[in-house]
Design an enzyme around this catalytic site. Structure first.
Site: not given
Ligand code: FAD
Length: 536
Positions: A91, A165, A293
């Site tokens: 994400h 969120d 918020e």
């Molecule tokens: P990824 O996008 O897959 O990874 C993000 C980063 O973390 C990359 O660099 C990856 O290599 C690293 N990573 C992933 N897993 C691990 C792990 N286990 N150990 C170490 N590194 C790792 N953020 C907020 O703070 N508040 C919100 O309210 C919020 N709302 C969101 C709503 C939507 C619809 C979306 C799409 C995103 C939102 N986000 C929010 C952002 C979100 O926190 C980031 O996208 C974050 O990257 C988490 O997504 P993911 O778990 O898919 O991680």
């Protein structure tokens, strides 16, 4: 085969061991779990942002932490440079979870779940364990979705304190950034609510860390953008869960009044607010708000956006008319949790709180929902957008932290200026956070002021117009630079050593030292584009 014009060749395919990885290091343990099949490669090449395509050489579907440790150890021992990116739920918006020519680790496979965005299949809870005694916690695999953490904790009448969120994000993904939401003013971001982590460093070592044990690694990883280790388990603090939530939205046309009220609500117990002493004293006797918020409604965009169906059609029209008249309206959103069996009279407390606020008379809206419905509110909007085909679209997002003393300048230049010229769909969040809820030792960076605002331009675009919106993001960053507004990017997207050094500011030298210590070959999370090999 080609991905949006990027040619990919699999000509080096040699048996099960992917071509980009050194054969002499091939491992019986993980070779069957590494794949370069086109479907997995394509899935790992893009993310929620749909703004970039970054093609890995192979994808690992681990079934245990050891598989990941083995892969990283091989990469560390290799004479060739092999990068490894943990991919949570993909994400990110700018390929932060990618590894061009390296290996993407599909973390969701750890829990036995399919990688990707399929929300319909039941998910495993094998890597979620709740402890009720003493200081209760949930042990969650780094790959777990927060929505599953919630449901598992609720089976024991417990829940984490701090939320994003949107709940279809992984524990490891949000802890690598911060994990922000309306509870953060009170409990800090998610990274402030973690007791212990299991981490695989860039040397392939598996280390358990906490405030008291291997604390340097613990703080490095929290907000560390995946640079120091892969989180395979997080111990997350929990508390007794409420049953229901009183959810309130208040509309303003005056930005100064809006932010002053937001600040009042998040700092009632912290500072003296001239003219608001009565409210402050009363609040001390009561439980206070659980969530604060806010968002901007620009004159030309629908108020509903994708942040759930809170307003009736009639109310939406009234608010949109107000926003059109004034160029923008601002919505302060607060919530108070409660338990059905408690004697607390939250209605009276809320009434008292509202009395001192300066929203437009007649523009206070009230809802009462279950705790789960409240926390999972964005998912409702997601389902609607998916149905309409507006979810899997480009997302040129920009997330900023703006110092409190410059938020009015930001409003004038951005909400009332730049954004008026080229309106887009998607919510624009603005809400304040307390610096004292963040630990300076963590890698996450925030402005220096005691209170700062998080601003999220969560734009949805089309294939045709996303680059215009991205240009507008650049314009906003230039505006801040010219005006001397010392913003920090959240979920940062930077390139170049000097830009990253500026981003981390006084934390840069520690960040660099920790990188040299825990990932000296710059193997981990290359999609953040911070380090190359050699790390220097
Ligand atoms: P990824 O996008 O897959 O990874 C993000 C980063 O973390 C990359 O660099 C990856 O290599 C690293 N990573 C992933 N897993 C691990 C792990 N286990 N150990 C170490 N590194 C790792 N953020 C907020 O703070 N508040 C919100 O309210 C919020 N709302 C969101 C709503 C939507 C619809 C979306 C799409 C995103 C939102 N986000 C929010 C952002 C979100 O926190 C980031 O996208 C974050 O990257 C988490 O997504 P993911 O778990 O898919 O991680």
């Amino acid at each position: 085969m080609s991905l949006v014009g990027v040619p990919i060749s699999f000509s080096g395919l040699l048996g099960l061991w992917p071509c980009g990885l050194p054969l002499e290091l091939s491992s019986d343990d993980i070779s069957a779990k590494l794949t370069e099949d086109p479907e997995s490669i394509v899935a790992a090449s893009t993310d929620f942002g749909m703004l970039t395509v970054k093609v890995p050489a192979a994808v690992l579907f681990p079934s245990s932490d050891r598989d990941i440790a083995e892969l990283v150890r091989l990469a560390y021992e290799s004479t060739q440079r092999i990068t490894v990116a943990a991919r949570g739920n993909g994400h990110s918006v700018w390929g932060q979870a990618s590894a061009v020519g390296g290996v993407v680790v599909e973390m969701r496979s750890l829990g036995g779940d399919a990688a990707g965005d399929d929300q319909s299949s039941p998910r495993s809870t094998a890597r979620l364990n709740v402890s009720e005694g003493g200081e209760p916690y949930v042990d969650a695999g780094g790959e777990q979705l927060w929505v599953d953490v919630l449901h598992e904790a609720l089976r024991f009448g417990l829940a984490p304190r701090s939320w994003t969120d949107y709940l279809y994000l992984t524990v490891g993904g949000t802890l690598s950034n911060a994990g922000l939401g309306g509870q953060a003013f009170r409990h800090g971001p998610q990274i402030s609510n973690v007791y212990e982590l299991d981490v695989i460093t860039g040397r392939g070592e598996m280390i358990t860390c906490s405030k008291d044990s291997n604390s340097d690694l613990f703080y490095a990883v929290l907000g560390g953008l995946g640079q120091f280790g892969i989180i395979t388990r997080a111990r997350i603090g929990v508390e007794p869960a409420p049953d229901r939530v009183r959810w309130i939205r208040l509309i303003y046309t005056d930005f100064t009044a809006f932010t002053a009220d937001q600040e009042l609500l998040i700092t009632l117990d912290e500072i003296r607010v001239p003219g608001k002493e009565v409210l402050k004293l009363e609040r001390k006797k009561t439980k206070g708000l659980d969530y604060v918020e806010g968002f901007v409604v620009l004159g030309q965009t629908p108020v509903s956006n994708w942040r759930s169906s809170f307003f009736s059609d009639e109310d939406s029209k009234r608010i949109e008319a107000l926003a059109a008249l004034h160029g923008a309206a601002y919505c302060l959103e607060v919530a108070m949790n409660y338990r059905m069996d408690s004697a607390e009279d939250i209605s009276q407390e809320i009434e008292r709180l509202l009395e001192d606020l300066s929203f437009v008379p007649g523009f206070a809206f009230n809802n009462d929902v279950s705790y789960v419905e409240f926390l999972n509110r964005v998912h409702k909007g997601e389902l609607q957008l998916r149905k309409l085909g507006f979810w899997a679209v480009p997302h040129p997002w920009l997330n900023l932290f703006v110092p409190r003393t410059r938020i009015l300048d930001f409003d004038n230049g951005v909400f009332k200026g730049i954004l008026q010229r080229n309106p887009s769909l998607g919510p624009i969040l603005v809400y304040p956070l307390n610096r004292n809820k963040w630990d300076e030792r963590m890698s996450a960076v925030i402005p220096d002021e005691d209170v700062f605002f998080t601003v999220g331009l969560l734009r949805s675009a089309t294939r045709e117009d996303w680059s215009q919106l991205e240009a507008q993001n650049e314009e906003i960053l230039r505006f801040c630079e010219l005006e001397g507004i010392e913003i920090k990017q959240y979920l940062p997207h930077h390139e170049g050593r000097s830009v990253w050094a500026k981003h981390f500011g006084r934390k840069w030298s520690t960040f660099l030292e920790r990188k040299q210590k825990y990932d000296p070959k710059a193997i981990l999370s290359p999609g953040q584009r911070i380090f190359d090999f050699p790390v220097a």
